[in-house]
Every structure is written in C-alpha cells, then in structure tokens.
Design a protein around this motif. Sequence first.
Motif, PDB file in Angstrom:
ATOM      1  N   ILE A 148       0.847  -1.184   0.000  1.00  0.00           N
ATOM      2  CA  ILE A 148       0.000   0.000   0.000  1.00  0.00           C
ATOM      3  C   ILE A 148       0.893   1.248   0.000  1.00  0.00           C
ATOM      4  N   ARG A 149       0.511   2.255  -0.789  1.00  0.00           N
ATOM      5  CA  ARG A 149       1.090   3.595  -0.726  1.00  0.00           C
ATOM      6  C   ARG A 149      -0.009   4.571  -0.317  1.00  0.00           C
ATOM      7  N   VAL A 150       0.312   5.442   0.598  1.00  0.00           N
ATOM      8  CA  VAL A 150      -0.601   6.512   0.992  1.00  0.00           C
ATOM      9  C   VAL A 150       0.192   7.811   0.927  1.00  0.00           C
ATOM     10  N   HIS A 151      -0.283   8.773   0.149  1.00  0.00           N
ATOM     11  CA  HIS A 151       0.484   9.979  -0.143  1.00  0.00           C
ATOM     12  C   HIS A 151      -0.290  11.222   0.265  1.00  0.00           C
ATOM     13  N   GLY A 152       0.285  11.990   1.165  1.00  0.00           N
ATOM     14  CA  GLY A 152      -0.250  13.301   1.495  1.00  0.00           C
ATOM     15  C   GLY A 152      -1.701  13.283   1.896  1.00  0.00           C
ATOM     16  N   ALA A 153      -2.511  13.988   1.085  1.00  0.00           N
ATOM     17  CA  ALA A 153      -3.922  14.170   1.404  1.00  0.00           C
ATOM     18  C   ALA A 153      -4.731  12.897   1.259  1.00  0.00           C
ATOM     19  N   GLU A 154      -4.119  11.784   0.855  1.00  0.00           N
ATOM     20  CA  GLU A 154      -4.839  10.522   0.868  1.00  0.00           C
ATOM     21  C   GLU A 154      -5.022  10.014   2.292  1.00  0.00           C
ATOM     22  N   HIS A 155      -4.215  10.480   3.236  1.00  0.00           N
ATOM     23  CA  HIS A 155      -4.456  10.169   4.644  1.00  0.00           C
ATOM     24  C   HIS A 155      -5.789  10.775   5.067  1.00  0.00           C
ATOM     25  N   PHE A 156      -6.508  10.063   5.910  1.00  0.00           N
ATOM     26  CA  PHE A 156      -7.789  10.586   6.381  1.00  0.00           C
ATOM     27  C   PHE A 156      -7.580  11.642   7.465  1.00  0.00           C
ATOM     28  N   ALA A 157      -6.577  11.426   8.317  1.00  0.00           N
ATOM     29  CA  ALA A 157      -6.355  12.328   9.445  1.00  0.00           C
ATOM     30  C   ALA A 157      -5.640  13.600   8.987  1.00  0.00           C
ATOM     31  N   GLU A 158      -5.978  14.711   9.595  1.00  0.00           N
ATOM     32  CA  GLU A 158      -5.363  15.996   9.251  1.00  0.00           C
ATOM     33  C   GLU A 158      -3.892  16.032   9.625  1.00  0.00           C
ATOM     34  N   ARG A 159      -3.509  15.287  10.675  1.00  0.00           N
ATOM     35  CA  ARG A 159      -2.138  15.357  11.176  1.00  0.00           C
ATOM     36  C   ARG A 159      -1.126  14.780  10.187  1.00  0.00           C
ATOM     37  N   ALA A 160      -1.578  13.942   9.237  1.00  0.00           N
ATOM     38  CA  ALA A 160      -0.651  13.243   8.351  1.00  0.00           C
ATOM     39  C   ALA A 160      -0.623  13.832   6.945  1.00  0.00           C
ATOM     40  N   GLN A 161      -1.179  15.031   6.744  1.00  0.00           N
ATOM     41  CA  GLN A 161      -1.294  15.569   5.402  1.00  0.00           C
ATOM     42  C   GLN A 161       0.057  15.867   4.752  1.00  0.00           C
ATOM     43  N   GLN A 162       1.082  16.101   5.535  1.00  0.00           N
ATOM     44  CA  GLN A 162       2.388  16.429   4.986  1.00  0.00           C
ATOM     45  C   GLN A 162       3.280  15.198   4.825  1.00  0.00           C
TER      46      GLN A 162
END
Length: 986
Positions: A148-162
């Motif tokens: 799995i790759r999760v990039h930036g705004a694909e995170h659901f939580a606001e804390r992980a956007q960067q």
Amino acid sequence: MVRSGEEPRPAGRATDGTGPALRRERFLQGESVEAGVRSSILNSWQRCRSLGLSPDESDLPYRDDFDPGGRIVRAAVPVLDRLQSTFSGSKVNISVADANGTVLLRRFGDPAMARDLPAIQRVPGFVFAEQVAGTNGIGLALAERQLIRVHGAEHFAERAQQSACVALPLRDPLSGRIEGVLCFGYPRGFDRPALAAAIRRAAEVIERRLLGQSSAHERALLRAYLATGAGTGAVGLRGGLAAGAPVGEFHPRDQAILREKAAELISRAQRAAVDVTLPDGRRVTLVSRPMTSASGVQGVAIEALLPGSSAGEAFILPHQADELPGLAALSAPPPARPSLTLPSGRPAARPGPVPAVDGGGKTAGHGETFVADGDQGTAGSGPGPGEVVTVAGGRGAPGEAVPGDGGRSAADDRTGAPFPARGLVMLGEPHVGAYALAARRRLELLSEASARIGTTLDVRRTAEELAETAVPRLADFVTIDLPEAVLRGEEPADPLADLRRTVLYGVREGLPFTPPGKRVDFGPTSPQLRCLNSGEAVLEPDLKAAAGWLAQDPEHTARLLAHVHSLIAVPLLARGVLLGIASFYRAGSSFGDDDCSLAQELATRAALSIDNARRYTHERTMVLALQRRLLPHGLPDQDAVEIAHRYLPAESDVGGDWYDVIPLSGARVGLLVGDVVGHGMLSAATMGRLRTAARSFAELDFPPDEVLVHLDNLVGRLDREDPDGKGAGVIGATCLYAVYDPTSQRCLMARAGHPPPALVHRDGTVSYPDLPAGPPLGLGGLPFDAVEVDLPAGSQLVLYTDGLIEDRNRDVDVVLEQLREALAHPERAPEDTCQAVLDTVAPAHPHDDIALLVARVHALDADRIATWELPADAALVGEVRADAMRRLTEWGLDETAFAAELILSELMTNAIRHGAGPIRVRLLYGHALICEVSDASNTAPHLRRAASTDEGGRGLFLVAQLSQSWGTRYLPEGKVIWAECGLDAA
C-alpha cells in the motif's frame, strides 16, 4: 503517487486547491469523488466515515502490554538496523507493527527525528489500525492485505497531510498468516519508486528469519526427543533410506499413508495411539507423545510400533539427522536398552518405554484412539515455532548400528510378545501440524474442484457445483450472484445493473440471506462491490468490525450477524469478463489469507467453467433460434390430414432435424422429415438448405423417390463445394418423404437411410411398413425405391427422427415396442399422441434432436369429386363444360362458376389441340376448387406473353390470372394440368 522522473504533487491543505487535497475536501463535504481517487483509498475513506472517525482527531490509542521481544521483533531487529544505516541522514522512519496495528519497533534515518516528531510517530505502542487511526499505511496494509502507498492528502487524518508512506504486510511463511506490517514513512516530497522494491526486499528477509526461527524449534524438539531416551530409531518413511538398508522397508504408498496420519496426530496435540492398516494388510501402531524442550518449545513426536519385528533389531537415523547442529554432543545411552548409533558412529540416545496402552494391556484397536497422561521430556533449546519434521532412515546396515538386548515393557512381559520395533516417524509442533494438514486439505479440495466444477455446460448448474464443492470444507454458506445476461448466455454490459441471487447453499437452511431469483443490490463500501472494483478477493475476518459491510443494509446485516462471522467476496472473472460474485461465509472461525487464496482459486476455476457455459449457451441459443426459424412456423391450409408436430432440441447441442408439411396438387399433401448429421451452426444451416430444396422439389410434383434423388445430388454438390477440407467434413443426412392422396386413400413413401414410419390403424394396431431403407443422402449414384401403402381415413401416420428411438443406454427394439404401445390409441387426437410419445418414449436427457410429425389422414368425400372422360373431340367441350357448371351449382359454388368455366374451357381445348387422347377432366371440392385436365401426352405447356398482333397464346395467361395457382403434374403415362380457384372467386 509520483511517477519516475516527476516531481511529487503537493497534497494537504497547504496546496493550491488541486489534486488529492481538493478531492479529500470534497469527500468530507459529501460530494462524489469516485473518478479521481484510487479505489483502495476511496474505500478506506468510506469505511472511516461509516465508523464516525473525525479527520481532526490527533490522539491514538496506546498499549503498554505489547511484547517487545516477540518473534516478529526478533526477526525484524537486525533488518531494521540495516535499513536505518541505508537511509542514514534522510527523513525516512521505519516501523514494524503487529497484526493488530500496534507499532512494536521504530528506526529513523536521521536521529534528530526522534526528538522533533510527536510521540505517536516516534514511540512504540501506538495503534495505527484503520478503525481508530483512519486511512494510513499500516492500517490500510492490514485491511487490503497487500503493498500500500498513501500519499499526502490521501491520509484521512489531518495530522498526516504532509507525510507519505509505503507499507507491506509480513506473513509467516509456514501458515501464511499476517504477523505484522513493515512501513516506511517519509515527507511527501521524498517519494521514490525504489522504495517499493526496498520494502519488498526487507520484508522477504524478515519472513526468512521467521522461517529460520521455526528451524531452530525443530532442532530443539529433536534434541528433546533424543535426550529423553525415546529414540530407538527411525522407520524409513521417506523415499531415500540410509545406505545399506535391507529390502522390506515401507512402500512409498505406505509412507504417504503413515505421514498423513502422523500429521493428523500432531495437530491434535495429545498423547494417543491409533492402528493404521496398510493396503497390504499390515498394521502399524502410531503413538503420539507430547513433549516440551528446555526452552519451552511444545511439540509432539509420532512413533511407529512394528509388531512382529525381531527383538534385537537395530535402527539408525538418516544422514540428514547428522547434519543437525549439536547432535553428536548428546550423551551416550545406558546399555540397558537397545542402543542407537548415528551414521557418523556416535551414540545418539537410548530407547524409552513403550507408549501408553489401554487397561487390557493392548494397544488401541484399528481406527481407535485413546488419550492418556504421560511424562514430557525436556532437553535442548531453540527459539520460535517450527514446522513438522519427518525423520527418515532404515534398518541398520553392517557397521552402522549396534544391536541391543531387545528389552520389553511390562505389558509385553504379560503377553509374552517380543518388544516391538519402534521408530520416529514425524516430529513437529501442533499448530504447524495443523497448518500442514490444512494445506493438504486445500490441495485435496482444489483437486476435487477440478473434477466437480464444470461437469455440464449449464451456467446455473456450474455455479451450484462451486457452492457444493466449497461447503462445508471451506465455508458454511455460499451465495453466488450473476447478472441476468449471463444466465441468458450474453456478455454483461454492466454486471451491477441486474445482479440476481443465483445460488444459495449452506450447511443449513432458514438463514436471512436474499433468496434465489431476487435482485441483489450492494452498497458502495460492501466487500462485494470492492471486489468487483478491484478484481480481487476481499477478506473480512470479522464481519462485526467490517464497517463497509455493516453500512450497506444495517437491518439485514444485523440479522445475518447472528449466523455468520467471516466473509470472503470473490469476483467471478474469466477472460476479462466480469461474470458475477461468489461470497463465502463462515459461522464460527474466521477466514485467513490461505482461505482467501483458496476461495480465489476455486472462483477462478469456476468462472472459467461458467464462461464456457455462458458462451455455449449463447451459441446454442443462436443455433436454436436459427433452427426454429428454418422450421415451419405454421401448418398449411389443407384437407387431407390433421397434423401435430414437435421439435425437441438435444440437451448438449442443437442438430439439424427438420419436418415439413407440403400441400400438393390434386388435394394431396407431402409429409417430410429429415436429419442432418452433426450438431451446431453448420448442421442447422445445412438443414435449412435441404428443407428449402426438398420443398421446392416436392412442389414440382416429383414423386418421393425422385425427390430423394435430387436431394442426394444436392448433398453431393455441397460436399464438393469445400474441396480443401476446411469445413466440417462430409455432409450426411437422412430423409423420409411420404405423399398422401385423399381421393384414393393411398400413400407413396420413400426413405434415404431414415427410420421407417409408424402406421396406426383404426383398430389400434401399430405397424412399421416395410420400406426399402435406401442409402443416406450424399453417397450418390444409388437408387431409391418408393412403396405405396393403403392408408384408410382415420389412420395415423407417425414420422420421426432417430433421436426419438436411438439412445446409448437403450435398445432400439425395446424403444420401438414402447413406441408401439404409446401409439396404440387411435382415438387420441394427433396433439395428444405427440405429447404421449414424448412423455413415454423420448429419452429424459436427449443427446440428439427429436422431430416428430403425427398425421391423421382424411378421405375426400366422393360427393365432392366429379370426373369426365372424353375423346380428343372439340365438339364435346361444351357438353362437359355444361355438366361441370351444373355440378358447381349443386355444390353451391355459383360465384366460382364463371372462373371455373373459363379455366376448364381453356385447359380442355389445349389438351385436344396439343395433347393426345383420351382426355380426363376432374373437379375436386375441398378448401378450394381444383380443376384438372389430363391427357396421354408428355409435352409441357408454357406460359408466354402474346404480342398484340398474335392470334393465340393467351390461354394459359388467362388461366394464371383466374386461378390462385396452376401447374403440371406428370404421370407414368401423360400429364395433368391443374388450376386451383379460391372459393371466393367471382
């Protein structure tokens, strides 16, 4: 995601309002974003929303009870240390989480990150499971069970956007079970394609180390077994025996039987004994002894007792045992028991006591198992669980074993029997033995599926076979949903548009599943829809925690949760076509990854069979439509016979059977049945050509034998049209043609290799007229003979194709007798006779087409026939014409008299002028008025268009204009010119 050579696209709220950030914001506002977000990410967002997670939540659950020294940690520590060195100086952080999403280890490329990051990103113990942390690498890798790759705004939580991450599940190589997750986290601008390759290599190393821990367990268990003094030797249960082993060891077939039974005993983890009877009649007692090594490794040793072996017989361990580290250092056994010598010459161990016996002093009988307490030896050490070990060897060869004294147990002393030969068969841990047994069962199920699925070319039956194969060995309940188009044999344009519950099968009935035949709708987050979108199986180990499944229909799913616990949804995909969905449910235990792989394999095999059945159904539907289109659509209007007919296609394929009813001149009727050899589109098309040709030849008033000659020539020409042999081979056909004349009540018949007709007399007797068989059509050059039989009014003539009487499981003579009994009811109407024949004579599952034609004949009333004979004298034409008009008046056909008078005048004049006497005139009054004039000449009249200056040549033109139809029929001597007038003619 970032492609090679591109700059990473910004993400999060800090962007310019495009890309993933914009789509995430639109999703959070309730807008549709399906077209711009990867399906795995969108499914995760939808699950998060259904769970009520907030994107602004910054806290995560923390567990302080995680095991910092578990097997996944021991396997991963050196790998993470090397990864930390590899990413030294970068902003990459490496973490390992367990199967619940709890982070167990963390490493940082830049040590300063440990001071700058918040606690949830640097301290082990925080839980990153999707149901509490939202969309993230660790949680999504566990949910999707893949890279799995999760990039930036694909995170659901606001804390992980960067941030960005790539994560991969870690599996136990023995069980296939997910033990944890390896995850690389990094700033969103650091994304590199090489990270996926790096994480795969690192995961492979960790999984190999897990397997290495298993090998250490095996060594510890074997040390413990030898140290307890139990190991008297090893029975040869593998293909290669020790050097010098004498003949008489177990056959490989017997070895497989004993190994399979030993694996079952290991999986039970109990002290037990069971007798195994080999195919040659020998009985071997397998005894299981639970044991524990010094380091706490729990295992089971399976020994074989060989009754009847000599008391002092010695055994050896195989050469493989000598390769286990440290075995040579084990202490020598005391001499009171038979000694055991390794191939290297070192003493290995001494035998222990005979395994447990029942109260009567005997080992358990054949097929019986008993459980008893016993001591557990302890020795050796080794970390982590291991797999089942088969230790092989043979009887001692000279110089490799030291004979013992053949000691006995107390039970043996009471019976006087010699101490039985005893050897180690298999050694392993119970849960690993269970894995091995489960793996074998999966292979057996796949093998069975190959034979059970796809036995027919019926779509619905093939789906049922998939369900019957999977229940109960894989699942407790199976539902299969197919589009209506697939059931019809068509390719579905939109599989979700019309999904129907096709199969519902389980260990019991009465569960609140959607019943068969009903339309099925799946919600956007349901596992079924996710598997359709991804094209891969979706596993939900615990349906109570599957938010997407619960959200699709809360009321319905709540009722199901009382009966089912786990689900695997698999798409039925074959040759790029999505055919439907198979859903596997368990009521008790959860499905695992191995079960998911097995379900995927079963569904793949079934999908191919379903697609084959669909394609066959489509082709069969087209051929059947062509066949029915080429057969008569209605019965002609005639008075000679009362007709009933049936056409029954074969179950497997459509053939080339046909029938026809052809009105002929003189109130006669032609009855025709035929059969083209073979099945499929070519046979149906050939049947259409032959039927058209046969009808044309019949309407030319050729007698039956001449019609067959013309058909025989046509079939020969069809064969010659394919000289290169690229077609389907030589065309063959059979045919039966009968012409019934209601004025004489006689029938003229001829056949070409076709079954004879059945004649039902008015008194109920049934006979099969003795007609010359004639050769099948297409052989060429051979004659056909016609036979005339009396057919009184009220009799029935039954014509049929060979599919009715010929069947591989029935004798033809017996079937003909059954047909005779079914037809022996002359009072039945033809329709009833047809149905009775199909019900009692036709095979239940016909392998060939059946065409059936039943004709009850009628006679034309003598009062409706008028005949005159006259010499070739023109002076007599007026007299005959006047008599004919009086007869028409008697019949009440005054309105037809004018046309009939002109027709008769012209035909009689032509016969006198151009033919030869005597001349015969006949009027037939049936559904139409038929005027016939015959003479002894064979010259044929021709219709021509007379010029304005011609004095004659308009007679036949007037006949054609005044009649519905006209023509010439040739007799053995002479001809008949006839014209048919409609009863409404003026």
